[in-house]
Design a protein around this motif. Structure first.
Motif, mmCIF file in Angstrom:
data_model
loop_
_atom_site.group_PDB
_atom_site.id
_atom_site.type_symbol
_atom_site.label_atom_id
_atom_site.label_comp_id
_atom_site.label_asym_id
_atom_site.label_seq_id
_atom_site.Cartn_x
_atom_site.Cartn_y
_atom_site.Cartn_z
ATOM 1 N N TYR A 39 0.849 -1.188 0.000
ATOM 2 C CA TYR A 39 0.000 0.000 0.000
ATOM 3 C C TYR A 39 0.884 1.238 0.000
ATOM 4 C CZ TYR A 39 -3.917 -3.049 0.930
ATOM 5 O OH TYR A 39 -4.866 -4.021 0.827
ATOM 6 N N CYS A 40 0.576 2.154 -0.892
ATOM 7 C CA CYS A 40 1.374 3.371 -0.972
ATOM 8 C C CYS A 40 0.774 4.436 -0.064
ATOM 9 C CB CYS A 40 1.425 3.857 -2.420
ATOM 10 S SG CYS A 40 2.332 5.388 -2.579
ATOM 11 N N PRO A 41 1.553 4.930 0.909
ATOM 12 C CA PRO A 41 1.021 5.902 1.855
ATOM 13 C C PRO A 41 1.195 7.351 1.405
ATOM 14 C CG PRO A 41 3.159 5.180 2.597
ATOM 15 C CD PRO A 41 2.933 4.535 1.254
ATOM 16 N N CYS A 42 1.337 7.595 0.114
ATOM 17 C CA CYS A 42 1.490 8.974 -0.331
ATOM 18 C C CYS A 42 0.122 9.669 -0.299
ATOM 19 C CB CYS A 42 2.094 9.037 -1.726
ATOM 20 S SG CYS A 42 0.899 8.788 -3.051
ATOM 21 N N ILE A 43 0.127 10.985 -0.447
ATOM 22 C CA ILE A 43 -1.116 11.736 -0.282
ATOM 23 C C ILE A 43 -2.077 11.517 -1.445
ATOM 24 C CG2 ILE A 43 -0.189 13.507 1.246
ATOM 25 C CD1 ILE A 43 0.059 15.317 -1.217
ATOM 26 N N ASN A 44 -1.617 10.907 -2.520
ATOM 27 C CA ASN A 44 -2.522 10.578 -3.616
ATOM 28 C C ASN A 44 -3.151 9.202 -3.446
ATOM 29 O OD1 ASN A 44 -2.613 12.846 -5.235
ATOM 30 N ND2 ASN A 44 -0.694 12.336 -6.246
ATOM 31 N N CYS A 45 -2.351 8.248 -3.040
ATOM 32 C CA CYS A 45 -2.854 6.869 -2.927
ATOM 33 C C CYS A 45 -3.527 6.625 -1.580
ATOM 34 C CB CYS A 45 -1.715 5.877 -3.118
ATOM 35 S SG CYS A 45 -0.802 6.095 -4.644
ATOM 36 N N LEU A 46 -3.023 7.258 -0.532
ATOM 37 C CA LEU A 46 -3.603 7.131 0.809
ATOM 38 C C LEU A 46 -3.830 5.672 1.215
ATOM 39 C CD1 LEU A 46 -6.211 10.024 0.595
ATOM 40 C CD2 LEU A 46 -4.010 10.091 1.745
ATOM 41 N N GLY A 48 -4.542 3.313 -0.515
ATOM 42 C CA GLY A 48 -5.643 2.697 -1.235
ATOM 43 C C GLY A 48 -5.179 2.019 -2.508
ATOM 44 N N ARG A 49 -3.925 2.204 -2.845
ATOM 45 C CA ARG A 49 -3.388 1.627 -4.072
ATOM 46 C C ARG A 49 -2.134 0.857 -3.724
ATOM 47 N NH1 ARG A 49 -1.354 4.365 -9.364
ATOM 48 N NH2 ARG A 49 -0.530 5.934 -7.993
ATOM 49 N N ARG A 50 -1.952 -0.270 -4.384
ATOM 50 C CA ARG A 50 -0.779 -1.072 -4.077
ATOM 51 C C ARG A 50 0.239 -0.959 -5.207
ATOM 52 N NH1 ARG A 50 -2.058 -6.570 -3.525
ATOM 53 N NH2 ARG A 50 -0.599 -6.974 -1.859
ATOM 54 N N LEU A 51 1.473 -0.717 -4.803
ATOM 55 C CA LEU A 51 2.557 -0.546 -5.767
ATOM 56 C C LEU A 51 3.689 -1.504 -5.429
ATOM 57 C CD1 LEU A 51 2.833 3.359 -5.760
ATOM 58 C CD2 LEU A 51 1.572 1.961 -7.386
ATOM 59 N N ILE A 52 4.529 -1.783 -6.433
ATOM 60 C CA ILE A 52 5.731 -2.541 -6.116
ATOM 61 C C ILE A 52 6.676 -1.621 -5.349
ATOM 62 C CG2 ILE A 52 5.540 -4.148 -8.045
ATOM 63 C CD1 ILE A 52 7.781 -2.444 -9.400
ATOM 64 N N GLU A 58 9.176 7.039 -5.467
ATOM 65 C CA GLU A 58 8.858 8.110 -6.405
ATOM 66 C C GLU A 58 7.593 8.856 -5.971
ATOM 67 O OE1 GLU A 58 9.243 6.927 -10.588
ATOM 68 O OE2 GLU A 58 7.641 8.374 -10.967
ATOM 69 N N ASP A 59 6.578 8.080 -5.599
ATOM 70 C CA ASP A 59 5.342 8.682 -5.109
ATOM 71 C C ASP A 59 5.596 9.529 -3.871
ATOM 72 O OD1 ASP A 59 3.774 7.492 -7.040
ATOM 73 O OD2 ASP A 59 2.185 6.995 -5.611
ATOM 74 N N LEU A 60 6.379 8.968 -2.954
ATOM 75 C CA LEU A 60 6.602 9.660 -1.685
ATOM 76 C C LEU A 60 7.440 10.919 -1.878
ATOM 77 C CD1 LEU A 60 7.164 6.722 0.829
ATOM 78 C CD2 LEU A 60 5.080 7.970 0.312
#
Ligand SMILES: [Zn+2]
Length: 103
Positions: A39-46, A48-52, A58-60
């Protein structure tokens, strides 16, 4: 664990170190039979989205980490119940208010 880096500037070395720490944390607590997505804890994914794992930094770095996500429950961390307020304290307050309102 010190998570003050989450409030640091995204350009700061502390933030970059913190991301590494986070990835390490998530990696160590994942099961080996999982698909290695997190799970990506960035402010866009919150969360709610899983990334490798490779895509999360990059997101963070671009978006920033969700700052109030200080207990990493989506990444294997257990909630420390001893630190949270007992629920009935708040309930008791509310009851008292209700009674006062009625009076
Ligand atoms: Zn993200």
């Amino acid at each position: 664990m010190d998570r003050s880096w989450m409030n640091e500037s995204r350009m700061s070395p502390a933030y970059e170190e913190g991301i590494k720490e986070f990835l390490q944390f998530a990696f160590e607590r994942s099961r080996s039979d999982e698909d290695r997505k997190y799970y990506c804890p960035c402010i866009n994914c919150l969360n709610g989205r899983r990334l490798i794992l490779d895509d999360i930094p990059e997101d963070l770095l671009c978006d920033g980490i969700k700052k109030n996500y200080t207990t990493w429950i989506w990444h294997g961390e257990l909630i420390d119940m001893s630190q949270s307020e007992p629920f009935d304290v708040e309930m008791g307050d509310r009851l008292e208010d209700m009674i006062r309102d009625l009076g």
